[in-house]
Design a protein around this motif. Structure first.
Motif, mmCIF file in Angstrom:
data_model
loop_
_atom_site.group_PDB
_atom_site.id
_atom_site.type_symbol
_atom_site.label_atom_id
_atom_site.label_comp_id
_atom_site.label_asym_id
_atom_site.label_seq_id
_atom_site.Cartn_x
_atom_site.Cartn_y
_atom_site.Cartn_z
ATOM 1 N N UNK A 160 0.902 -1.234 -0.057
ATOM 2 C CA UNK A 160 0.081 -0.039 -0.002
ATOM 3 C C UNK A 160 1.041 1.330 -0.014
ATOM 4 N N UNK A 161 0.499 2.195 -0.620
ATOM 5 C CA UNK A 161 1.076 3.491 -0.680
ATOM 6 C C UNK A 161 0.063 4.637 -0.766
ATOM 7 N N UNK A 162 0.491 5.765 -0.475
ATOM 8 C CA UNK A 162 -0.543 6.848 -0.226
ATOM 9 C C UNK A 162 -0.119 8.152 -1.140
ATOM 10 N N UNK A 163 -0.811 8.536 -1.981
ATOM 11 C CA UNK A 163 -0.302 9.559 -3.069
ATOM 12 C C UNK A 163 -1.185 10.751 -2.811
ATOM 13 N N UNK A 164 -0.401 12.153 -2.922
ATOM 14 C CA UNK A 164 -0.912 13.217 -3.162
ATOM 15 C C UNK A 164 -0.578 14.002 -4.619
ATOM 16 N N UNK A 165 -1.063 15.257 -4.689
ATOM 17 C CA UNK A 165 -0.480 15.808 -5.798
ATOM 18 C C UNK A 165 0.771 16.461 -5.619
ATOM 19 N N UNK A 166 1.498 16.619 -6.799
ATOM 20 C CA UNK A 166 2.856 17.163 -6.527
ATOM 21 C C UNK A 166 2.726 18.523 -5.953
ATOM 22 N N UNK A 167 1.624 19.195 -6.304
ATOM 23 C CA UNK A 167 1.510 20.741 -5.930
ATOM 24 C C UNK A 167 1.226 20.721 -4.312
ATOM 25 N N UNK A 168 0.257 19.658 -4.058
ATOM 26 C CA UNK A 168 0.042 19.674 -2.464
ATOM 27 C C UNK A 168 1.401 19.406 -1.607
ATOM 28 N N UNK A 169 1.968 18.345 -2.273
ATOM 29 C CA UNK A 169 3.177 17.775 -1.460
ATOM 30 C C UNK A 169 4.179 19.042 -1.452
ATOM 31 N N UNK A 170 4.527 20.043 -2.691
ATOM 32 C CA UNK A 170 5.265 21.206 -2.627
ATOM 33 C C UNK A 170 4.950 22.158 -1.779
ATOM 34 N N UNK A 171 3.653 22.361 -1.701
ATOM 35 C CA UNK A 171 3.119 23.896 -1.139
ATOM 36 C C UNK A 171 3.391 23.325 0.298
ATOM 37 N N UNK A 172 3.297 22.004 0.953
ATOM 38 C CA UNK A 172 3.273 21.939 2.347
ATOM 39 C C UNK A 172 4.684 21.146 2.665
ATOM 40 N N UNK A 173 5.545 21.080 1.654
ATOM 41 C CA UNK A 173 6.929 20.498 2.290
ATOM 42 C C UNK A 173 6.582 18.976 2.514
ATOM 43 N N UNK A 174 6.081 18.272 1.857
ATOM 44 C CA UNK A 174 5.752 16.903 2.205
ATOM 45 C C UNK A 174 6.399 15.830 1.503
ATOM 46 N N UNK A 175 7.072 15.014 2.241
ATOM 47 C CA UNK A 175 7.691 13.911 1.620
ATOM 48 C C UNK A 175 7.513 12.691 2.249
ATOM 49 N N UNK A 176 6.969 12.521 3.519
ATOM 50 C CA UNK A 176 6.588 11.326 4.308
ATOM 51 C C UNK A 176 5.164 11.438 4.916
ATOM 52 N N UNK A 177 4.694 10.290 5.233
ATOM 53 C CA UNK A 177 3.447 10.444 5.871
ATOM 54 C C UNK A 177 3.529 11.113 7.409
ATOM 55 N N UNK A 178 4.723 11.063 7.933
ATOM 56 C CA UNK A 178 4.800 11.718 9.152
ATOM 57 C C UNK A 178 4.577 13.087 8.855
ATOM 58 N N UNK A 179 5.272 13.801 7.744
ATOM 59 C CA UNK A 179 4.960 15.033 7.469
ATOM 60 C C UNK A 179 3.518 15.680 7.418
ATOM 61 N N UNK A 180 2.668 14.578 6.677
ATOM 62 C CA UNK A 180 1.381 14.985 6.565
ATOM 63 C C UNK A 180 0.539 14.696 7.931
ATOM 64 N N UNK A 181 0.931 13.907 8.802
ATOM 65 C CA UNK A 181 0.359 14.077 10.033
ATOM 66 C C UNK A 181 0.668 15.324 10.956
ATOM 67 N N UNK A 182 1.921 15.539 10.761
ATOM 68 C CA UNK A 182 2.476 16.857 11.268
ATOM 69 C C UNK A 182 1.707 18.164 10.822
ATOM 70 N N UNK A 183 1.317 17.980 9.560
ATOM 71 C CA UNK A 183 0.478 19.213 9.137
ATOM 72 C C UNK A 183 -0.662 19.388 9.858
#
Length: 328
Positions: A160-183
């Motif tokens: 399993x993997x979880x994907x976001x748009x390139x723009x969303x990742x760049x806007x929020x500085x996301x590279x990991x799922x931990x980053x998304x949780x901390x957002x």
């Protein structure tokens, strides 16, 4: 990928009549559907007298490619090979156990848990983990009583993997799922309807990563519709897989599972012990293939079939030639 340079004798695509009858009766007795044969070509036809083998598996792109890869190296080793595919593990695993099928490409953690619940019930304590060695050890312990032999895993893994748009990742500085949780922002997740009850989907994202899953958008796992939903902003996150070859087409990127939520679903061959599992030449041929495969290779092979519309048998043969596993 290049086209196959020379035509080969067609692989035998029909099981012996007795074999077909036995398979059909066995599956009918347990309430399943009969096996569907998958035609293929390539390889060395009748081989040099080592006998015939049947490679089986599920009916989706990656499994079809893997079956062709297995057939290619086994034909090169001198065997005559048939390929047969069905819709699910609950159909082909019993045939693997009783010798109606000789070999299947499998995923370590998924197969371990399938055998675990088959042996110990649906509420059995999980035996698979993110550690591939521990998972394969557990798989072998469960497989042996079923008359199955598990060869070594490779580096190629479909999780399993979880994907976001390139723009969303760049806007929020996301590279990991931990980053998304901390957002700390709620997200809508495009996934299967069963995601809320699956420990490696919504519960895992919430408990392991602290991700606030506000809504499940029930569009399936890795479907075009799920990816489009994220692409157009109807969801922020999509459940896909690590070997999904077309994420770039939708402008999506996966976030690293940096806390190892997902299980070790490394690819490996599983064999009927009394048949193919007792033949050292079979293991040697399959192990040589497994040692070359990576997750990136699987993605490219999947892309060639799903996006470039090439035939799985041709894509597989080109790969085997490129990696020196069969002669050109």
């Amino acid at each position: 990928m290049t086209a196959r340079p020379t035509p080969r004798a067609a692989r035998r695509t029909r099981l012996a009549l007795a074999g077909i009858t036995a398979l059909t009766l066995a599956l009918t007795a347990c309430g399943g559907d009969s096996l569907e044969e998958e035609n293929g070509s390539g390889g060395s036809g009748d081989g040099d007298g080592k006998g015939s083998l049947t490679v089986g598996g599920a009916n989706f792109t990656e499994a079809t490619i893997m079956a062709e890869l297995y057939a290619g190296v086994l034909e090169e080793a001198g065997y005559s090979v048939d390929i047969t595919t069905v819709e699910g593990r609950e159909l082909y695993e019993p045939e693997l156990a009783n010798g109606g099928i000789d070999i299947v490409p499998e995923y370590a953690a998924t197969m371990a848990e399938y055998l675990n619940t088959s042996a110990n019930g649906p509420d059995a304590e999980p035996v698979a983990s993110s550690d591939v060695d521990d998972t394969v050890a557990a798989l072998r312990e469960l497989a042996e009583p079923r008359g199955l032999t598990v060869l070594d895993p490779g580096d190629a893994v479909n999780q399993n993997a979880f994907a976001v748009t390139e723009e969303f990742a760049a806007e929020h500085g996301l590279t990991t799922l931990t980053d998304l949780g901390e957002l700390g922002e709620p997200v809508r997740l495009a996934a299967g309807e069963d995601c809320p009850g699956r420990p490696f989907c919504q519960p895992g994202l919430e408990n392991t990563y602290g991700i606030d899953v506000a809504e499940i958008v029930p569009l399936g796992v890795g479907t075009v519709q799920a990816k489009q939903a994220v692409q157009r902003g109807d969801a922020e996150l999509a459940l896909v897989s690590t070997t999904d070859a077309v994420l770039d087409d939708f402008g999506l990127v996966t976030l690293e599972d940096d806390q190892n939520l997902q299980q070790a679903d490394n690819l490996l061959p599983v064999l009927n012990t009394e048949g193919a599992g007792s033949d050292a030449d079979v293991a040697e041929a399959l192990n040589a293939l497994t040692a070359t495969l990576t997750t990136e290779h699987l993605k490219e092979l999947n892309r060639a079939v799903d996006s470039e519309r090439l035939k799985a048998e041709d894509v597989a043969r080109d790969y085997l030639i490129e990696h020196g596993l069969v002669s050109g």
